[in-house]
Design a protein around this motif. Structure first.
Motif, PDB file in Angstrom:
ATOM      1  N   MET A  55       0.835  -1.195   0.000  1.00  0.00           N
ATOM      2  CA  MET A  55       0.000   0.000   0.000  1.00  0.00           C
ATOM      3  C   MET A  55       0.873   1.250   0.000  1.00  0.00           C
ATOM      4  N   LEU A  56       1.037   1.858  -1.166  1.00  0.00           N
ATOM      5  CA  LEU A  56       1.884   3.037  -1.329  1.00  0.00           C
ATOM      6  C   LEU A  56       1.104   4.137  -2.044  1.00  0.00           C
ATOM      7  N   PRO A  57       1.452   5.397  -1.781  1.00  0.00           N
ATOM      8  CA  PRO A  57       0.849   6.473  -2.576  1.00  0.00           C
ATOM      9  C   PRO A  57       1.382   6.419  -4.010  1.00  0.00           C
ATOM     10  N   GLY A  58       0.592   6.836  -4.973  1.00  0.00           N
ATOM     11  CA  GLY A  58       1.011   6.739  -6.376  1.00  0.00           C
ATOM     12  C   GLY A  58       0.891   5.300  -6.834  1.00  0.00           C
ATOM     13  N   ILE A  59       1.902   4.792  -7.494  1.00  0.00           N
ATOM     14  CA  ILE A  59       1.860   3.390  -7.922  1.00  0.00           C
ATOM     15  C   ILE A  59       2.046   2.484  -6.711  1.00  0.00           C
ATOM     16  N   ASP A  60       1.270   1.420  -6.644  1.00  0.00           N
ATOM     17  CA  ASP A  60       1.336   0.552  -5.472  1.00  0.00           C
ATOM     18  C   ASP A  60       2.471  -0.459  -5.591  1.00  0.00           C
ATOM     19  N   GLY A  61       2.635  -1.245  -4.527  1.00  0.00           N
ATOM     20  CA  GLY A  61       3.737  -2.191  -4.479  1.00  0.00           C
ATOM     21  C   GLY A  61       3.680  -3.263  -5.545  1.00  0.00           C
ATOM     22  N   TYR A  62       2.486  -3.678  -5.930  1.00  0.00           N
ATOM     23  CA  TYR A  62       2.363  -4.670  -6.999  1.00  0.00           C
ATOM     24  C   TYR A  62       2.970  -4.149  -8.304  1.00  0.00           C
ATOM     25  N   GLU A  63       2.647  -2.896  -8.629  1.00  0.00           N
ATOM     26  CA  GLU A  63       3.148  -2.309  -9.870  1.00  0.00           C
ATOM     27  C   GLU A  63       4.652  -2.064  -9.786  1.00  0.00           C
ATOM     28  N   VAL A  64       5.121  -1.637  -8.605  1.00  0.00           N
ATOM     29  CA  VAL A  64       6.564  -1.458  -8.413  1.00  0.00           C
ATOM     30  C   VAL A  64       7.281  -2.788  -8.635  1.00  0.00           C
TER      31      VAL A  64
END
Length: 228
Positions: A55-64
């Protein structure tokens, strides 16, 4: 090699707590509070392992995770999540994570997970053997895996699993054995992480992942690499 860790986490108190514990273990810690910055630092700072919150602001951890597997395929990735649903963990593994840890977590367990992953990342110094089986070729020194002469990108965990199988063709490994041998005996988690990685491996190396020719299922036991 400097054991540099990239911590991608938007909550400052968790970053501080985690950094302190990792630095006590001798790791160098780089911090990022957004997914975008995490992607940038992963490429510029060359960390060995990324600790990645979902759960991150902007792109989430899955996308990272997906982006890092494309741009920095050999990096180790451990995902952090406050969610308890099984599907969230499986999705992270399918995007290319090597391991996962649920919040709140014990910092000692995180350190053990990191050290286990680093062992899978380390290159052997003296072993220059090349294993060839059917259309596949595995260079144990350079950790290069090819099919029909074409290089296939594997995550550190996938490479660890395929190395174990190709070194022991015909041997059936139980899921618990694969957990112990690839994740370490200290790993606390269920065997579904094995099944997800096997499914991911088959999608990369088999002509027909639904009917695998080499990475076989041994019903009631686990998996094996087909022996000639």
């Amino acid at each position: 090699m400097e054991e540099k860790i990239l911590l991608v986490e938007d909550e400052e108190n968790i970053r501080k707590f985690t950094r302190i514990n990792l630095e006590r273990e001798g790791f160098t810690v780089i911090e990022a509070e957004t997914g975008e910055l995490g992607v940038e630092l992963a490429q510029s700072e060359n960390p060995l392992v990324v600790i990645l919150d979902i759960m991150l602001p902007g792109i989430d951890g899955y996308e990272v995770c997906r982006i890092l597997r494309e741009k920095v395929p050999n990096i180790g990735i451990i995902m952090l999540t406050a969610k308890t649903q099984e599907n969230d963990k499986i999705l992270g593994l399918e995007r290319g994570a090597d391991d996962y840890l649920s919040k709140p977590f014990n910092p000692k367990e995180l350190v053990l997970r990191i050290k286990s992953l680093i062992r899978r990342l380390e290159k052997p110094v003296k072993n220059t053997n090349v294993i060839t089986h059917g259309p596949y070729q595995l260079d144990l020194y350079s950790k290069a895996f090819k099919k029909d002469g074409v290089y296939i990108e594997l995550t550190p965990t996938e490479l660890s699993i395929i190395t174990l199988f190709m070194k022991n063709p015909g041997r059936a490994f139980t899921r618990n054995e694969l957990l112990d041998l690839n994740w370490g005996e200290e790993f606390v988690g269920d065997t579904k992480i094995v099944d997800v990685n096997i499914r991911r491996l088959r999608s990369k190396i088999e002509d027909n992942p639904g009917k695998p020719k080499y990475l076989e299922t041994v019903w009631g036991t686990g998996y094996r690499w087909k022996k000639d």
